[in-house]
Design an enzyme around this catalytic site. Structure first.
Site, PDB file in Angstrom:
ATOM      1  N   HIS A  69       0.823  -1.214   0.000  1.00  0.00           N
ATOM      2  CA  HIS A  69       0.000   0.000   0.000  1.00  0.00           C
ATOM      3  C   HIS A  69       0.862   1.272   0.000  1.00  0.00           C
ATOM      4  O   HIS A  69       0.345   2.359  -0.228  1.00  0.00           O
ATOM      5  CB  HIS A  69      -0.913  -0.004   1.235  1.00  0.00           C
ATOM      6  CG  HIS A  69      -2.376   0.138   0.893  1.00  0.00           C
ATOM      7  ND1 HIS A  69      -2.874   0.186  -0.395  1.00  0.00           N
ATOM      8  CD2 HIS A  69      -3.464   0.262   1.703  1.00  0.00           C
ATOM      9  CE1 HIS A  69      -4.196   0.330  -0.363  1.00  0.00           C
ATOM     10  NE2 HIS A  69      -4.572   0.379   0.888  1.00  0.00           N
ATOM     11  N   ASN A 105      -7.350   5.690   3.762  1.00  0.00           N
ATOM     12  CA  ASN A 105      -8.781   5.872   3.499  1.00  0.00           C
ATOM     13  C   ASN A 105      -9.235   7.330   3.556  1.00  0.00           C
ATOM     14  O   ASN A 105     -10.337   7.655   3.128  1.00  0.00           O
ATOM     15  CB  ASN A 105      -9.617   5.059   4.496  1.00  0.00           C
ATOM     16  CG  ASN A 105      -9.371   3.575   4.351  1.00  0.00           C
ATOM     17  OD1 ASN A 105      -8.526   3.141   3.567  1.00  0.00           O
ATOM     18  ND2 ASN A 105     -10.093   2.782   5.100  1.00  0.00           N
ATOM     19  N   ASP A 130      -0.615   2.458  -5.345  1.00  0.00           N
ATOM     20  CA  ASP A 130      -0.360   1.043  -5.636  1.00  0.00           C
ATOM     21  C   ASP A 130      -1.520   0.471  -6.450  1.00  0.00           C
ATOM     22  O   ASP A 130      -2.638   0.987  -6.392  1.00  0.00           O
ATOM     23  CB  ASP A 130      -0.209   0.266  -4.319  1.00  0.00           C
ATOM     24  CG  ASP A 130      -1.445   0.381  -3.425  1.00  0.00           C
ATOM     25  OD1 ASP A 130      -2.152  -0.618  -3.258  1.00  0.00           O
ATOM     26  OD2 ASP A 130      -1.712   1.484  -2.908  1.00  0.00           O
ATOM     27  N   ASN A 144      -9.084   2.457  -1.954  1.00  0.00           N
ATOM     28  CA  ASN A 144      -9.689   3.363  -0.968  1.00  0.00           C
ATOM     29  C   ASN A 144      -9.083   4.763  -0.964  1.00  0.00           C
ATOM     30  O   ASN A 144      -9.770   5.745  -0.702  1.00  0.00           O
ATOM     31  CB  ASN A 144      -9.614   2.750   0.432  1.00  0.00           C
ATOM     32  CG  ASN A 144     -10.586   1.593   0.583  1.00  0.00           C
ATOM     33  OD1 ASN A 144     -11.620   1.543  -0.081  1.00  0.00           O
ATOM     34  ND2 ASN A 144     -10.259   0.641   1.433  1.00  0.00           N
TER      35      ASN A 144
END
Length: 197
Positions: free
Chosen positions: A29, A76, A101, A122
């Site tokens: 991530h 997020n 990513d 997200n």
């Protein structure tokens, strides 16, 4: 009211997505943060000034002033940082370039797009929601798909790169940083031709 001249004001945002803190450093991530570090190293600067709920630095690319951002909100809520800076500098979505990513791409592949959906990411969802637009360019860095379909997606994106993958992702991150520079200087079509595939 005094307006900053064009030469003094930030005219692009480069938003590199990741999660803050040492435990996330080499995880899938955080491919965006790896690209930010590659760009910082290349330009001899540190992305360390706290502004807009992000760590930031300002640099020049192709005669444009560009703010490099590593949101510190966790993935997020990345859009909150990006939107604050965009609003402050009055930067339209098409000049907010986002690096993230992408599990649908193998490690080593990049995908540059001028706009598009969140594709289940997200961080991108948050940016679309906070900017109120999906018309912003993005550079996606392939981090590979989970080894089998039942694999927990959160576990996968928060897992660290190992061995050869760790070497390969650093090369990809450096190429993603180059793609950001190319996009700002040369636009979407040329960058897609050079970096996609």
């Amino acid at each position: 009211m005094l307006f900053e001249s064009k030469t003094n004001s930030v005219s692009w945002l480069a938003v590199f997505l990741g999660n803050p803190g040492p435990r996330y450093e080499m995880t899938r991530h955080n491919a965006g943060f790896l690209a930010a570090e590659a760009m910082a190293k290349d330009k001899g600067l540190a992305i360390n000034k706290a502004r807009f709920r992000a760590l930031t630095a300002v640099t020049e690319i192709g005669g444009e002033k560009v703010m490099l951002m590593k949101p510190q909100t966790y993935m997020n809520l990345s859009g909150e940082a990006a939107a604050q800076a965009a609003k402050f500098y009055k930067i339209p979505p098409e000049r907010v370039i986002v690096v993230s990513d992408e599990i649908a791409l193998p490690i080593g592949k990049l995908r540059v797009r001028a706009k598009g959906s969140a594709g289940g990411h997200n961080g991108l969802k948050s940016i679309i929601a906070c900017l109120g637009s999906d018309q912003f360019p993005r550079v996606r860095i392939g981090v590979g798909a989970p080894p089998h379909p039942d694999y927990d997606m959160a576990d996968w994106v928060l897992s660290a790169f190992q061995n050869q993958d760790a070497e390969d992702i650093l090369k990809s991150a450096a190429r993603a940083a180059q793609a950001v520079e190319c996009y700002i200087q040369n636009g979407a079509e040329r960058t897609m031709n050079l970096f996609n595939g």
